[in-house]
Design an enzyme around this catalytic site. Structure first.
Site, PDB file in Angstrom:
ATOM      1  N   THR A 292       0.825  -1.201   0.000  1.00 50.71           N
ATOM      2  CA  THR A 292       0.000   0.000   0.000  1.00 50.71           C
ATOM      3  C   THR A 292       0.862   1.256   0.000  1.00 50.71           C
ATOM      4  OG1 THR A 292      -0.121   0.044   2.412  1.00 50.71           O
ATOM      5  CG2 THR A 292      -1.848  -1.174   1.264  1.00 50.71           C
TER       6      THR A 292
ATOM      7  N   LYS B 115       7.437   6.817   1.723  1.00 53.14           N
ATOM      8  CA  LYS B 115       8.522   7.491   1.023  1.00 53.14           C
ATOM      9  C   LYS B 115       9.148   8.558   1.906  1.00 53.14           C
ATOM     10  CE  LYS B 115       7.602   5.339  -2.851  1.00 53.14           C
ATOM     11  NZ  LYS B 115       8.319   4.170  -3.194  1.00 53.14           N
ATOM     12  N   PHE B 116       9.552   8.181   3.135  1.00 56.75           N
ATOM     13  CA  PHE B 116      10.108   9.160   4.067  1.00 56.75           C
ATOM     14  C   PHE B 116      11.413   9.757   3.572  1.00 56.75           C
ATOM     15  CE2 PHE B 116       7.654   6.512   7.180  1.00 56.75           C
ATOM     16  CZ  PHE B 116       6.717   7.477   7.452  1.00 56.75           C
TER      17      PHE B 116
END
Length: 112
Positions: free
Chosen positions: A73, A105-106
Site C-alpha cells: 500500500t 517514502k520518508f
C-alpha cells in the site's frame, strides 16, 4: 562433473520448497510466516495498490485478496486514508490471508 558440484552447492532457496525454507532456523519469524503463507496459498504474488481513495483500496483488497500473499500500500497517496480505512484493510487481510506492506517514502530520492 561440474554440474554435480554446482548442484551440491546450490543455495537452499533453489533446492528447498517454501515450506522447508520456512522451517529453517535462519528464517526470521516474518519470513517464515510469509514462506508458509506462500506455500498454503500457492502464490507468491505481491500487488502494489497504487490507488487514490480508500474505497478503491478496500475494493481492490477484497477483489484480489484470495490470489495474493502481500498487498503493498501507499497510504500517503490515498487522499482520504484514516484509521477506519486501516482497520477495514486489516480485517480484509485477516479474512483473505495476506500481509500488508506499507511503502512510505520518508527518505526517497527527491528527483525521481
Amino acid at each position: 562433473m561440474a554440474s554435480s558440484t554446482a548442484a551440491s552447492s546450490a543455495h537452499p532457496a533453489w533446492t528447498r520448497s517454501y515450506r522447508e525454507r520456512a522451517a529453517l532456523s535462519s528464517a526470521s519469524p516474518l519470513a517464515a510466516y510469509l514462506l508458509r503463507l506462500i506455500s498454503i496459498k500457492q502464490t507468491n504474488l505481491c500487488l502494489s495498490a497504487d490507488v487514490d481513495t480508500s474505497a478503491e483500496l478496500l475494493a481492490l483488497a477484497e477483489e484480489v485478496g484470495d490470489s495474493i500473499c502481500v498487498l503493498k500500500t501507499h497510504a500517503d497517496i490515498v487522499t482520504d486514508f484514516n484509521e477506519r480505512t486501516a482497520k477495514s484493510l486489516r480485517d480484509i487481510a485477516r479474512k483473505k490471508h495476506f500481509l500488508i506492506f506499507e511503502d512510505r517514502k520518508f527518505a526517497d530520492i527527491g528527483g525521481t
